[in-house]
Motif scaffolding. Structure first.
Motif, PDB file in Angstrom:
ATOM      1  N   LEU A 102       0.825  -1.209   0.000  1.00 41.63           N
ATOM      2  CA  LEU A 102       0.000   0.000   0.000  1.00 41.63           C
ATOM      3  C   LEU A 102       0.861   1.262   0.000  1.00 41.63           C
ATOM      4  CD1 LEU A 102      -2.943   0.915   0.052  1.00 41.63           C
ATOM      5  CD2 LEU A 102      -2.807   0.991   2.542  1.00 41.63           C
ATOM      6  N   ASP A 103       1.923   1.273   0.795  1.00 42.61           N
ATOM      7  CA  ASP A 103       2.806   2.447   0.806  1.00 42.61           C
ATOM      8  C   ASP A 103       3.488   2.649  -0.551  1.00 42.61           C
ATOM      9  OD1 ASP A 103       2.169   2.875   3.460  1.00 42.61           O
ATOM     10  OD2 ASP A 103       3.839   1.656   4.199  1.00 42.61           O
ATOM     11  N   LEU A 104       3.837   1.554  -1.190  1.00 40.99           N
ATOM     12  CA  LEU A 104       4.486   1.669  -2.501  1.00 40.99           C
ATOM     13  C   LEU A 104       3.513   2.193  -3.546  1.00 40.99           C
ATOM     14  CD1 LEU A 104       6.989   1.149  -4.263  1.00 40.99           C
ATOM     15  CD2 LEU A 104       6.142  -1.190  -4.618  1.00 40.99           C
ATOM     16  N   LEU A 105       2.249   1.770  -3.483  1.00 44.76           N
ATOM     17  CA  LEU A 105       1.266   2.253  -4.449  1.00 44.76           C
ATOM     18  C   LEU A 105       1.012   3.745  -4.290  1.00 44.76           C
ATOM     19  CD1 LEU A 105      -1.306  -0.689  -4.436  1.00 44.76           C
ATOM     20  CD2 LEU A 105       0.407  -0.148  -6.178  1.00 44.76           C
ATOM     21  N   TYR A 106       0.966   4.227  -3.070  1.00 44.98           N
ATOM     22  CA  TYR A 106       0.774   5.668  -2.859  1.00 44.98           C
ATOM     23  C   TYR A 106       2.029   6.456  -3.256  1.00 44.98           C
ATOM     24  CZ  TYR A 106      -3.816   5.717  -0.676  1.00 44.98           C
ATOM     25  OH  TYR A 106      -5.171   5.634  -0.463  1.00 44.98           O
ATOM     26  N   GLU A 107       3.151   5.807  -3.164  1.00 43.92           N
ATOM     27  CA  GLU A 107       4.388   6.493  -3.560  1.00 43.92           C
ATOM     28  C   GLU A 107       4.487   6.625  -5.074  1.00 43.92           C
ATOM     29  OE1 GLU A 107       9.255   5.835  -3.231  1.00 43.92           O
ATOM     30  OE2 GLU A 107       7.845   4.512  -2.142  1.00 43.92           O
ATOM     31  N   LEU A 108       3.984   5.684  -5.814  1.00 46.28           N
ATOM     32  CA  LEU A 108       4.108   5.675  -7.266  1.00 46.28           C
ATOM     33  C   LEU A 108       2.819   6.052  -7.976  1.00 46.28           C
ATOM     34  CD1 LEU A 108       6.134   2.338  -7.701  1.00 46.28           C
ATOM     35  CD2 LEU A 108       7.015   4.655  -7.412  1.00 46.28           C
ATOM     36  N   LYS A 109       1.787   6.512  -7.246  1.00 47.90           N
ATOM     37  CA  LYS A 109       0.491   6.738  -7.868  1.00 47.90           C
ATOM     38  C   LYS A 109       0.535   7.961  -8.804  1.00 47.90           C
ATOM     39  CE  LYS A 109      -1.707   9.626  -4.331  1.00 47.90           C
ATOM     40  NZ  LYS A 109      -2.128  10.721  -5.234  1.00 47.90           N
ATOM     41  N   TRP A 110      -0.353   7.911  -9.772  1.00 49.57           N
ATOM     42  CA  TRP A 110      -0.483   8.994 -10.741  1.00 49.57           C
ATOM     43  C   TRP A 110      -1.308  10.122 -10.114  1.00 49.57           C
ATOM     44  CZ3 TRP A 110      -4.902  10.323 -14.060  1.00 49.57           C
ATOM     45  CH2 TRP A 110      -4.563  11.257 -15.067  1.00 49.57           C
ATOM     46  N   PRO A 111      -0.929  11.361 -10.308  1.00 49.80           N
ATOM     47  CA  PRO A 111      -1.649  12.482  -9.661  1.00 49.80           C
ATOM     48  C   PRO A 111      -3.009  12.723 -10.312  1.00 49.80           C
ATOM     49  CG  PRO A 111       0.122  13.326 -11.054  1.00 49.80           C
ATOM     50  CD  PRO A 111       0.267  11.828 -11.036  1.00 49.80           C
ATOM     51  N   PHE A 112      -4.036  12.060  -9.769  1.00 47.40           N
ATOM     52  CA  PHE A 112      -5.404  12.209 -10.266  1.00 47.40           C
ATOM     53  C   PHE A 112      -6.118  13.206  -9.355  1.00 47.40           C
ATOM     54  CE2 PHE A 112      -9.887  10.728 -10.365  1.00 47.40           C
ATOM     55  CZ  PHE A 112     -10.129  10.909 -11.714  1.00 47.40           C
ATOM     56  N   GLU A 113      -6.331  14.404  -9.862  1.00 47.48           N
ATOM     57  CA  GLU A 113      -6.906  15.480  -9.064  1.00 47.48           C
ATOM     58  C   GLU A 113      -8.038  16.158  -9.827  1.00 47.48           C
ATOM     59  OE1 GLU A 113      -3.698  18.055  -8.144  1.00 47.48           O
ATOM     60  OE2 GLU A 113      -2.689  16.633  -6.801  1.00 47.48           O
ATOM     61  N   PRO A 114      -9.190  15.551  -9.864  1.00 54.46           N
ATOM     62  CA  PRO A 114     -10.307  16.164 -10.599  1.00 54.46           C
ATOM     63  C   PRO A 114     -10.914  17.302  -9.788  1.00 54.46           C
ATOM     64  CG  PRO A 114     -11.006  14.117  -9.602  1.00 54.46           C
ATOM     65  CD  PRO A 114      -9.532  14.227  -9.315  1.00 54.46           C
ATOM     66  N   ASP A 115     -11.618  18.162 -10.475  1.00 57.27           N
ATOM     67  CA  ASP A 115     -12.335  19.271  -9.854  1.00 57.27           C
ATOM     68  C   ASP A 115     -13.824  18.983  -9.893  1.00 57.27           C
ATOM     69  OD1 ASP A 115      -9.951  20.620  -9.468  1.00 57.27           O
ATOM     70  OD2 ASP A 115     -10.047  21.558 -11.463  1.00 57.27           O
ATOM     71  N   ILE A 116     -14.553  19.616  -8.955  1.00 56.56           N
ATOM     72  CA  ILE A 116     -15.978  19.376  -8.855  1.00 56.56           C
ATOM     73  C   ILE A 116     -16.713  20.698  -8.771  1.00 56.56           C
ATOM     74  CG2 ILE A 116     -15.845  19.140  -6.348  1.00 56.56           C
ATOM     75  CD1 ILE A 116     -18.149  17.149  -6.530  1.00 56.56           C
ATOM     76  N   SER A 117     -17.834  20.758  -9.421  1.00 55.34           N
ATOM     77  CA  SER A 117     -18.723  21.916  -9.339  1.00 55.34           C
ATOM     78  C   SER A 117     -20.149  21.393  -9.307  1.00 55.34           C
ATOM     79  CB  SER A 117     -18.525  22.854 -10.541  1.00 55.34           C
ATOM     80  OG  SER A 117     -18.840  22.166 -11.744  1.00 55.34           O
ATOM     81  N   SER A 118     -21.021  22.119  -8.615  1.00 60.04           N
ATOM     82  CA  SER A 118     -22.404  21.651  -8.474  1.00 60.04           C
ATOM     83  C   SER A 118     -23.340  22.840  -8.421  1.00 60.04           C
ATOM     84  CB  SER A 118     -22.555  20.806  -7.206  1.00 60.04           C
ATOM     85  OG  SER A 118     -22.372  21.594  -6.046  1.00 60.04           O
ATOM     86  N   GLY A 119     -24.604  22.555  -8.705  1.00 55.63           N
ATOM     87  CA  GLY A 119     -25.633  23.579  -8.624  1.00 55.63           C
ATOM     88  C   GLY A 119     -26.425  23.487  -7.332  1.00 55.63           C
ATOM     89  N   THR A 120     -25.924  22.736  -6.360  1.00 56.24           N
ATOM     90  CA  THR A 120     -26.623  22.614  -5.088  1.00 56.24           C
ATOM     91  C   THR A 120     -26.289  23.782  -4.182  1.00 56.24           C
ATOM     92  OG1 THR A 120     -24.824  21.289  -4.159  1.00 56.24           O
ATOM     93  CG2 THR A 120     -26.618  20.113  -5.262  1.00 56.24           C
ATOM     94  N   ALA A 121     -27.155  23.980  -3.185  1.00 55.07           N
ATOM     95  CA  ALA A 121     -26.931  25.076  -2.238  1.00 55.07           C
ATOM     96  C   ALA A 121     -25.774  24.784  -1.298  1.00 55.07           C
ATOM     97  CB  ALA A 121     -28.214  25.340  -1.449  1.00 55.07           C
ATOM     98  N   VAL A 122     -25.517  23.523  -1.021  1.00 55.12           N
ATOM     99  CA  VAL A 122     -24.432  23.109  -0.120  1.00 55.12           C
ATOM    100  C   VAL A 122     -23.251  22.661  -0.975  1.00 55.12           C
ATOM    101  CG1 VAL A 122     -23.770  21.563   1.743  1.00 55.12           C
ATOM    102  CG2 VAL A 122     -26.111  22.438   1.632  1.00 55.12           C
ATOM    103  N   LYS A 123     -22.078  23.115  -0.591  1.00 59.77           N
ATOM    104  CA  LYS A 123     -20.883  22.767  -1.337  1.00 59.77           C
ATOM    105  C   LYS A 123     -20.533  21.305  -1.122  1.00 59.77           C
ATOM    106  CE  LYS A 123     -16.068  24.095  -2.078  1.00 59.77           C
ATOM    107  NZ  LYS A 123     -14.957  24.985  -1.655  1.00 59.77           N
ATOM    108  N   MET A 124     -20.120  20.637  -2.187  1.00 63.21           N
ATOM    109  CA  MET A 124     -19.721  19.239  -2.127  1.00 63.21           C
ATOM    110  C   MET A 124     -18.206  19.137  -2.251  1.00 63.21           C
ATOM    111  SD  MET A 124     -22.639  17.101  -4.205  1.00 63.21           S
ATOM    112  CE  MET A 124     -22.368  17.967  -5.743  1.00 63.21           C
ATOM    113  N   TYR A 125     -17.668  18.078  -1.622  1.00 66.99           N
ATOM    114  CA  TYR A 125     -16.225  17.863  -1.611  1.00 66.99           C
ATOM    115  C   TYR A 125     -15.931  16.488  -2.188  1.00 66.99           C
ATOM    116  CZ  TYR A 125     -16.163  21.806   1.636  1.00 66.99           C
ATOM    117  OH  TYR A 125     -16.324  23.040   2.203  1.00 66.99           O
ATOM    118  N   ILE A 126     -14.709  16.365  -2.696  1.00 65.62           N
ATOM    119  CA  ILE A 126     -14.230  15.106  -3.238  1.00 65.62           C
ATOM    120  C   ILE A 126     -13.025  14.676  -2.401  1.00 65.62           C
ATOM    121  CG2 ILE A 126     -12.824  16.294  -4.975  1.00 65.62           C
ATOM    122  CD1 ILE A 126     -13.326  13.847  -6.808  1.00 65.62           C
ATOM    123  N   TYR A 127     -13.037  13.403  -1.968  1.00 66.62           N
ATOM    124  CA  TYR A 127     -11.993  12.870  -1.094  1.00 66.62           C
ATOM    125  C   TYR A 127     -11.368  11.645  -1.745  1.00 66.62           C
ATOM    126  CZ  TYR A 127     -14.360  15.687   2.442  1.00 66.62           C
ATOM    127  OH  TYR A 127     -14.945  16.729   3.144  1.00 66.62           O
TER     128      TYR A 127
END
Length: 598
Positions: free
Chosen positions: A286-311
């Motif tokens: 698991l530590d090796l996979l996080y060390e070599l992982k590809w930087p996947f950083e998508p953005d999120i936008s929504s039309g809801t009144a409450v802000k949503m987060y991506i984890y």
């Protein structure tokens, strides 16, 4: 003139003679030697029993030395020898002769004696003295029998009086006893069925069609990219470990190995090369996979009144990203490494209303093909649920239809309502909250530990005692992580792990559904080529709002149980709650009083 003395009144001399003669005869009976030669002291006289002193002083007289003396007349009428006794003179003989003194006679006061015993009491004592333990036991049985007869005759329960009523023969009593037994059996059997119903199915699921009075949860999703390993980081790792990669073939095999390891799940266990480990133990996967992982950083936008987060979260499908999730943060690597067990702040639940119209959210900059799982905010993606795969060059729009179920919190016991709330995580061993998907994941993890002796690397290997498979561990202990040999063992049982059903092994996960659960179904989806890369848009359209909502309500409460059982008792025996109070009173306070204090 002197009074005349009649013959009926004896003279003083005669009385003296009579008294003297009685005393003389008493002295003769006692013995002349002992009566004349004995010496009496004050201490000796006080220690003598009252009977001896009574006999020595004559009947009915108490002689005080120095103040009274006994005397006797000789037949001639002259005064003879006198007997004088002084208590203070130690050496004076009792029959010592002395000068004539005046005689004073006192009536001796009666000695204290025990009051006479009542004849009845004496007889009772004699009877009790003659009793043996068997007779005492028989007496207790007689008392108990009389007490039971008194209870039966005075009880308010119908039918009991005929068991002790006078004038009935044996057959009549047995007939009434049989009726009472049948009534008691009916009460007990029907009450057990009622109690079983209260414990297992007291809830009812009803439909609420007034859609304008409640909100609908916005659908959550988990995105798992296909590309997870950065090639540049892999090259840097190979260069930094030249002793592990001696040839170009080893380097190429390692590139293929690490890519398949990053995408490893139960569906593709057999695709992982198991011939060479490259000096990497399973605990470092698991530590090796996080060390070599590809930087996947998508953005999120929504039309809801409450802000949503991506984890970023760790799932059974590898490293993924969850949106609008209440449990994703508990499966992050940072949370696992910190060893925390505290609850996190999730903010408000994102909801929408039919009057809001069409509400959509969008993830952009995906930059790769991906798999997506739609689920509720309190759940995680499961390998048994359907997944959707979209390419990296399409703009995809997904319309979702929702169906929600809520539970009335008046049903406190989880066994009764057959579901659990998110805060009922007493049996969870890897996270401090409850989720149906997390419970299934834990069940698969412990099944793998039971069969293969290790757990896959995509689980949190920090937990306690498991009640399902009997695995005992202390909190904080790290579980063994499967290496190549362990993964080869998992390949053999992967079907049992996925379905959690096995003919060879006993599996009982005991996972209950979420009490507040949201189910989302893809109503339609459409894709078109997009020059800016892969984007995903999802939401609830005009036709996606639920037309009904399911609710778990308490149909059979504890008050209903009391009413139902009380009706059975009243129907078969004609008694009430006061009748049971009467039984308790009779066989506690009244029984003790009748058996021991009467």
């Amino acid at each position: 003139m002197q009074p005349k003395i009649g013959n009926s009144m004896p003279s003083a001399a005669a009385r003296t003679t009579t008294s003297t003669s009685r005393r003389s005869s008493w002295d003769e009976n006692e013995g002349s030697a002992s009566g004349r030669d004995s010496v009496l002291t004050s201490s000796t006289a006080s220690l003598q029993p009252p009977q001896d002193r009574f006999r020595r002083s004559g009947p009915g007289l108490l002689i005080f030395p120095g103040t009274a003396q006994g005397h006797q007349h000789n037949p001639n009428g002259s005064t003879g020898s006198k007997t004088v006794a002084k208590a203070n003179d130690e050496n004076v003989s009792i029959n010592q002769q002395g000068p004539a003194r005046s005689i004073r006679s006192f009536r001796r006061p009666p000695l204290w004696q025990r009051p006479p015993m009542d004849p009845g009491e004496g007889q009772e004592k004699q009877v009790l003295d003659r009793e043996n333990p068997r007779e005492s036991y028989s007496a207790c049985l007689v008392k108990a029998q009389a007490f039971i007869i008194e209870f039966l005759q005075g009880s308010s329960i119908h039918g009991f009086i005929y068991l002790a009523k006078l004038g009935l023969n044996f057959v009549e009593r047995m007939l009434w006893f049989a009726f009472i037994c049948v009534a008691l059996f009916s009460i007990i059997s029907l009450s057990k069925r009622t109690w079983h119903r209260f414990q297992t199915s007291p809830m009812v699921i009803s439909m609420d069609r007034n859609k304008l009075v409640w909100n609908t949860s916005f659908p959550s999703l988990t995105v798992c990219p296909h590309k997870r390993i950065d090639e540049l980081k892999v090259e840097e790792y190979i260069l930094s470990h030249p002793d592990q990669f001696l040839s170009e073939e080893d380097q190429e095999d390692f590139r293929d190995f690490i890519v398949k390891l990053a995408s490893l799940t139960y569906d593709n266990l057999e695709t992982l090369p198991l011939n060479k480990s490259y000096g990497i133990p399973g605990v470092q996967y698991l530590d090796l996979l996080y060390e070599l992982k590809w930087p996947f950083e998508p953005d999120i936008s929504s039309g809801t009144a409450v802000k949503m987060y991506i984890y970023e979260t760790q799932t059974e499908f590898g490293i993924c990203h969850s949106v609008n999730s209440l449990v994703a943060r508990y499966n992050t690597l940072n949370y696992w490494r910190s060893g925390e067990w505290n609850l996190l702040d999730h903010g408000d639940r994102v909801t929408v209303h039919p009057l809001d119209g069409e509400i959509y959210a969008q993830i952009i900059n995906l930059s790769t093909a991906y798999d997506v799982y739609f689920h509720g905010a309190g759940d995680v993606p499961s390998i048994s649920k359907q997944r959707y795969t979209f390419p990296e060059s399409d703009y995809t729009t997904v319309e979702i239809m929702a169906l929600e179920i809520y539970t009335n919190e008046e049903a406190r016991a989880a066994k009764q309502r057959s579901c659990r709330f998110i805060y009922e995580a007493e049996d969870m061993l890897t996270v401090p909250i409850y989720s149906f998907g997390l419970c299934l994941s834990e069940c698969r993890m412990f099944f793998a530990l039971q069969v293969c002796g290790c757990v896959p690397h995509f689980y949190r290997n920090l937990c306690g005692y498991n009640h399902i498979f009997g695995t005992q561990m202390r909190n904080g202990r790290r579980l063994p992580v499967c290496g190549l040999e362990g993964i080869g063992c998992l390949v053999k049982i992967k079907r049992e792990i996925i379905s959690l059903k096995s003919d060879k092994y006993k599996i009982n996960c005991n996972c209950l559904a979420n009490c507040d659960d949201s189910n989302f179904f893809v109503q339609s989806h459409r894709s078109r080529v997009w020059f800016l890369g892969a984007n995903l848009q999802w939401g609830i359209g005009g036709g996606g709002y639920p037309k009904m909502q399911l609710r778990r309500d308490v149909l059979f409460s504890f008050a209903d149980v009391l009413v139902y059982i009380g009706g059975l008792v009243g129907f078969f025996l004609g008694c009430s709650a006061l009748s049971f109070t009467e039984i308790i009173y009779y066989f506690t306070a009244r029984f003790v009083r009748r058996m021991f204090f009467n």
